[in-house]
Design a protein around this motif. Structure first.
Motif, PDB file in Angstrom:
ATOM      1  N   THR A  57       0.761  -1.301   0.003  1.00  0.00           N
ATOM      2  CA  THR A  57       0.047  -0.046  -0.227  1.00  0.00           C
ATOM      3  C   THR A  57       0.822   1.118  -0.147  1.00  0.00           C
ATOM      4  N   LEU A  58       1.668   1.190   0.766  1.00  0.00           N
ATOM      5  CA  LEU A  58       2.832   2.479   0.961  1.00  0.00           C
ATOM      6  C   LEU A  58       3.304   2.732  -0.405  1.00  0.00           C
ATOM      7  N   GLN A  59       3.841   1.486  -1.088  1.00  0.00           N
ATOM      8  CA  GLN A  59       4.658   1.612  -2.389  1.00  0.00           C
ATOM      9  C   GLN A  59       3.720   1.996  -3.338  1.00  0.00           C
ATOM     10  N   THR A  60       2.636   1.525  -3.256  1.00  0.00           N
ATOM     11  CA  THR A  60       1.798   2.094  -4.383  1.00  0.00           C
ATOM     12  C   THR A  60       1.043   3.308  -4.427  1.00  0.00           C
ATOM     13  N   LEU A  61       1.127   3.923  -3.057  1.00  0.00           N
ATOM     14  CA  LEU A  61       0.515   5.138  -2.869  1.00  0.00           C
ATOM     15  C   LEU A  61       2.097   6.187  -3.300  1.00  0.00           C
ATOM     16  N   ALA A  62       3.045   5.781  -3.178  1.00  0.00           N
ATOM     17  CA  ALA A  62       4.477   6.711  -3.643  1.00  0.00           C
ATOM     18  C   ALA A  62       4.299   6.341  -4.909  1.00  0.00           C
ATOM     19  N   ASN A  63       3.876   5.317  -5.663  1.00  0.00           N
ATOM     20  CA  ASN A  63       3.948   5.167  -7.262  1.00  0.00           C
ATOM     21  C   ASN A  63       2.967   6.288  -7.859  1.00  0.00           C
ATOM     22  N   MET A  80     -10.638  12.101  -7.553  1.00  0.00           N
ATOM     23  CA  MET A  80     -11.213  10.932  -7.523  1.00  0.00           C
ATOM     24  C   MET A  80     -10.093   9.663  -7.250  1.00  0.00           C
ATOM     25  N   ILE A  81     -10.107   8.756  -6.363  1.00  0.00           N
ATOM     26  CA  ILE A  81      -9.136   7.715  -6.007  1.00  0.00           C
ATOM     27  C   ILE A  81     -10.121   6.653  -5.999  1.00  0.00           C
ATOM     28  N   ARG A  82      -9.446   5.396  -6.811  1.00  0.00           N
ATOM     29  CA  ARG A  82     -10.180   4.122  -6.758  1.00  0.00           C
ATOM     30  C   ARG A  82      -8.964   3.171  -6.233  1.00  0.00           C
ATOM     31  N   VAL A  83      -9.620   2.444  -5.158  1.00  0.00           N
ATOM     32  CA  VAL A  83      -8.716   1.483  -4.710  1.00  0.00           C
ATOM     33  C   VAL A  83      -9.262   0.083  -5.021  1.00  0.00           C
ATOM     34  N   TYR A  84      -8.494  -0.656  -5.200  1.00  0.00           N
ATOM     35  CA  TYR A  84      -8.759  -2.112  -5.808  1.00  0.00           C
ATOM     36  C   TYR A  84      -8.015  -3.086  -4.827  1.00  0.00           C
ATOM     37  N   LEU A  85      -8.642  -3.823  -4.107  1.00  0.00           N
ATOM     38  CA  LEU A  85      -8.151  -4.769  -3.065  1.00  0.00           C
ATOM     39  C   LEU A  85      -8.500  -6.192  -3.421  1.00  0.00           C
ATOM     40  N   THR A  86      -7.555  -7.109  -3.204  1.00  0.00           N
ATOM     41  CA  THR A  86      -7.770  -8.496  -3.527  1.00  0.00           C
ATOM     42  C   THR A  86      -8.462  -9.544  -2.438  1.00  0.00           C
ATOM     43  N   ASP A  87      -8.481  -8.709  -1.010  1.00  0.00           N
ATOM     44  CA  ASP A  87      -9.151  -9.484   0.019  1.00  0.00           C
ATOM     45  C   ASP A  87     -10.109  -8.432   0.838  1.00  0.00           C
ATOM     46  N   THR A  88     -11.139  -8.767   1.173  1.00  0.00           N
ATOM     47  CA  THR A  88     -12.031  -8.152   1.725  1.00  0.00           C
ATOM     48  C   THR A  88     -11.653  -7.941   3.506  1.00  0.00           C
ATOM     49  N   ASP A  89     -10.942  -8.641   3.643  1.00  0.00           N
ATOM     50  CA  ASP A  89     -10.265  -8.765   5.031  1.00  0.00           C
ATOM     51  C   ASP A  89      -9.199  -7.631   5.312  1.00  0.00           C
ATOM     52  N   HIS A  90      -8.798  -7.023   4.140  1.00  0.00           N
ATOM     53  CA  HIS A  90      -7.692  -6.014   4.235  1.00  0.00           C
ATOM     54  C   HIS A  90      -8.204  -4.735   4.205  1.00  0.00           C
ATOM     55  N   PHE A  91      -9.692  -4.502   4.058  1.00  0.00           N
ATOM     56  CA  PHE A  91     -10.210  -3.032   4.194  1.00  0.00           C
ATOM     57  C   PHE A  91      -9.801  -2.150   5.289  1.00  0.00           C
ATOM     58  N   ALA A  92      -9.986  -2.570   6.363  1.00  0.00           N
ATOM     59  CA  ALA A  92      -9.566  -1.993   7.723  1.00  0.00           C
ATOM     60  C   ALA A  92      -8.345  -1.706   7.832  1.00  0.00           C
ATOM     61  N   GLU A  93      -7.216  -2.431   7.444  1.00  0.00           N
ATOM     62  CA  GLU A  93      -5.914  -1.973   7.604  1.00  0.00           C
ATOM     63  C   GLU A  93      -5.569  -1.274   6.504  1.00  0.00           C
ATOM     64  N   MET A  94      -5.931  -1.306   5.270  1.00  0.00           N
ATOM     65  CA  MET A  94      -5.740  -0.166   4.278  1.00  0.00           C
ATOM     66  C   MET A  94      -6.157   0.916   4.544  1.00  0.00           C
ATOM     67  N   ILE A 127      -3.080  -4.843  -3.904  1.00  0.00           N
ATOM     68  CA  ILE A 127      -3.866  -3.639  -3.907  1.00  0.00           C
ATOM     69  C   ILE A 127      -3.158  -3.075  -5.042  1.00  0.00           C
ATOM     70  N   GLU A 128      -4.182  -2.163  -5.805  1.00  0.00           N
ATOM     71  CA  GLU A 128      -3.828  -1.270  -7.002  1.00  0.00           C
ATOM     72  C   GLU A 128      -4.691  -0.166  -6.804  1.00  0.00           C
ATOM     73  N   ILE A 129      -4.233   1.130  -7.084  1.00  0.00           N
ATOM     74  CA  ILE A 129      -4.752   2.431  -6.946  1.00  0.00           C
ATOM     75  C   ILE A 129      -4.592   3.152  -8.346  1.00  0.00           C
ATOM     76  N   ASP A 130      -5.705   4.061  -8.391  1.00  0.00           N
ATOM     77  CA  ASP A 130      -5.618   4.826  -9.662  1.00  0.00           C
ATOM     78  C   ASP A 130      -6.099   6.090  -9.298  1.00  0.00           C
ATOM     79  N   ALA A 131      -6.019   7.373  -9.641  1.00  0.00           N
ATOM     80  CA  ALA A 131      -6.446   8.635  -9.340  1.00  0.00           C
ATOM     81  C   ALA A 131      -6.480   9.430 -10.616  1.00  0.00           C
TER      82      ALA A 131
END
Length: 136
Positions: A57-63, A80-94, A127-131
């Motif tokens: 996540t931290l590297q993705t935000l840096a990218n 607008m930011i779109r966050v793509y997660l592979t696991d629903t259990d990661h939502f709170a930590e992300m 994780i993947e993020i676009d903006a």
């Protein structure tokens, strides 16, 4: 009419297919989906920042930051930011990592809108993020 300009920061390699890491046209910067790959090393394949959601996540935000800056934008310009997660259990930590990142970024404008969805990504990527940014 404004020319559409491809954005490839120094930290990124050329994309593996016919797309750009980011595109600027006029005052709009679209950042393509970024993942947690470490900065590019010539002649070596992309390497994830690590196996954990935190590292990626931290590297993705840096990218995303690198593409925004190469396009003349900042997080204050992001609408607008779109966050793509592979696991629903990661939502709170992300969310915790995301909130800390933006708390430390010292934004002067209102936070961007955000959508989070759950997807499949290539093996090992979490994780993947676009903006989308609009520059004043």
């Amino acid at each position: 009419m404004n020319e559409k300009i491809a954005i490839t920061p120094d930290t990124h390699t050329e994309p593996p297919a016919r797309f750009s890491h980011g595109v600027r046209k006029g005052n709009i910067v679209q950042v393509a989906g970024q993942v947690g790959f470490l900065p590019a090393v010539e002649g070596q394949p992309p390497t994830p920042a690590g196996p954990t959601l935190r590292e990626q996540t931290l590297q993705t935000l840096a990218n995303v930051t690198a593409v925004l800056e190469a396009g003349g934008a900042s997080w204050d310009d992001v609408m607008m930011i779109r966050v793509y997660l592979t696991d629903t259990d990661h939502f709170a930590e992300m969310n915790d990592l995301y909130n800390t990142f933006f708390d430390e970024a010292g934004l002067k404008q209102a936070p961007a809108a955000r959508t989070t969805v759950y997807v499949g990504l290539p093996a090992g990527l979490l994780i993947e993020i676009d903006a989308l940014a609009v520059i004043d």
